[in-house]
Design an enzyme around this catalytic site. Sequence first.
Site, PDB file in Angstrom:
ATOM      1  N   ASP A  88       0.847  -1.202   0.000  1.00  0.00           N
ATOM      2  CA  ASP A  88       0.000   0.000   0.000  1.00  0.00           C
ATOM      3  C   ASP A  88       0.878   1.247   0.000  1.00  0.00           C
ATOM      4  OD1 ASP A  88       0.771  -0.492   2.747  1.00  0.00           O
ATOM      5  OD2 ASP A  88      -0.842   0.820   3.440  1.00  0.00           O
ATOM      6  N   GLU A 104       0.020  -1.026   5.870  1.00  0.00           N
ATOM      7  CA  GLU A 104       1.039  -0.459   6.758  1.00  0.00           C
ATOM      8  C   GLU A 104       0.806   1.028   6.978  1.00  0.00           C
ATOM      9  OE1 GLU A 104       4.719   1.425   8.148  1.00  0.00           O
ATOM     10  OE2 GLU A 104       3.701   1.810   6.246  1.00  0.00           O
TER      11      GLU A 104
END
Length: 456
Positions: free
Chosen positions: A88, A153
Amino acid sequence: MNSAIQYAKENQEKYVNELIEYLRIPSISTLESHKNDMLTCANFVADKLKTAGMTKVKLYKTKGNPLVYGEWMKAKGKPTILIYGHYDVQPVDPIELWDNNPFEPVIKDGKIFARGANDNKGQNFAHIKSVEAFFNTERELPVNVKFIIEGEEEVGSENLSTFLAKNHDLLACDAILISDTSLYAPNIPTLNYGLRGLTYMEVTLTGPNRDLHSGSFGGSVANPINELAKIIAQLQDKNGKVTIPNFYKNVKPITKKEKENFESLKFSDKKYAKELDVKELQGEKGYSTLERLWTRPTLDCNGIFGGFTEKGAKTVLPSKATAKISMRLVPGQDPKEIAKEFTKFVKSITPKSCKVEITELHGGKPVLIDLNNKYLEAASKATSKAFGKKTVYTREGGSIPIVLEFMENLQAPAILMGLGLDSDNIHSPNEHFHLNNFERGIYSSIYFLDLVKDLK
Ligand code: BES
Ligand code: ZN
């Protein structure tokens, strides 16, 4: 091992082209509108793990974005290395400050420009390619390897945390290898042994029940923006110390040895200030810049909004104002405790004329890694070989929320093999990654996997 290095060298162009494909996927985890891109990106990573030679490649569903897992466990009696990374990325705003479309990667002066180039696609891809180089030359890996690449994250890793608690055996390992941090300086191989933690809060003040004409009403009721600004100003004193009670209670001072190590890094305040175009640095009094960055907690307002923010002027006394405030934490401080102390203190200094609402966004625990471990020693040799220089040890100011949980749950040391540079503009316009760091990252990973094979 040498043939794997040779292979990686010869295939660098192909690897970069694949990285470009990875970077084209706009996998922004914090924006709901990118849900489909998250799945596309997870599938891309899974495909790359498969073609690299990993087995049992699988997407694990979570309440949020899927986790990508793959393993190769055929090195009997050898250690197991868990490689972690995240697919991400952060949002791209302000988009007008980018020189290229953040999801149409551009290569310029040996750097690849795209959102996620450094943080973290470029860095985790280096490890996938290191494994591929082994399989394509030696048909096997020197050790057992597991990959876990997550998609959350940047929003706090909560679902990976739940997954870890339930899947200890799946992720069991002897060391955790992570590249999601920075080199100390260009061409200096670096291992990071500390990360700061994080507590992230949002504060909303409400004054009158609706926006008012600032002439008809100004002077009669509180303006929540003015009051919020006063509250923020009270959170630090003139020496740069955070004023929240008990904030520093459990902060441990650093050792003399650490102080000496920092001094040996020859950090230049002047150069740093020049690079950031500021006349003077600022922060907590009594500490060097590296100490403030790596070993001291901080409080920063990350965003503030309310009232009229368009071009031009509108006379308005707003009903609401919001601030996003984060605190970087150091070993000894607990994110939940700090959130409580923050809430109590902000409530106590809010005037009666405003209602206050305080919510906790995400957080992460600080990390300190014991330097005395053989996997770290091997990583030092590996990075030194790949960069052709002596490896230095640094701490980091940023946070990676899952690292402490990995270390505690799996009882294994984390190896933070930073490949980025602080000047790579992560979370900012024109994020980039130096292709020579990508290349040396692949070599570092190859050398590391080879060097740890006899550690068990
Ligand atoms: N790669 C960074 C962490 C990082 C940045 C480490 C700079 C060292 C130097 C990571 O992707 C990140 O941005 N983490 C967030 C965590 C947060 C969202 C809980 C951070 O530090 O803000
Ligand atoms: Zn990040």
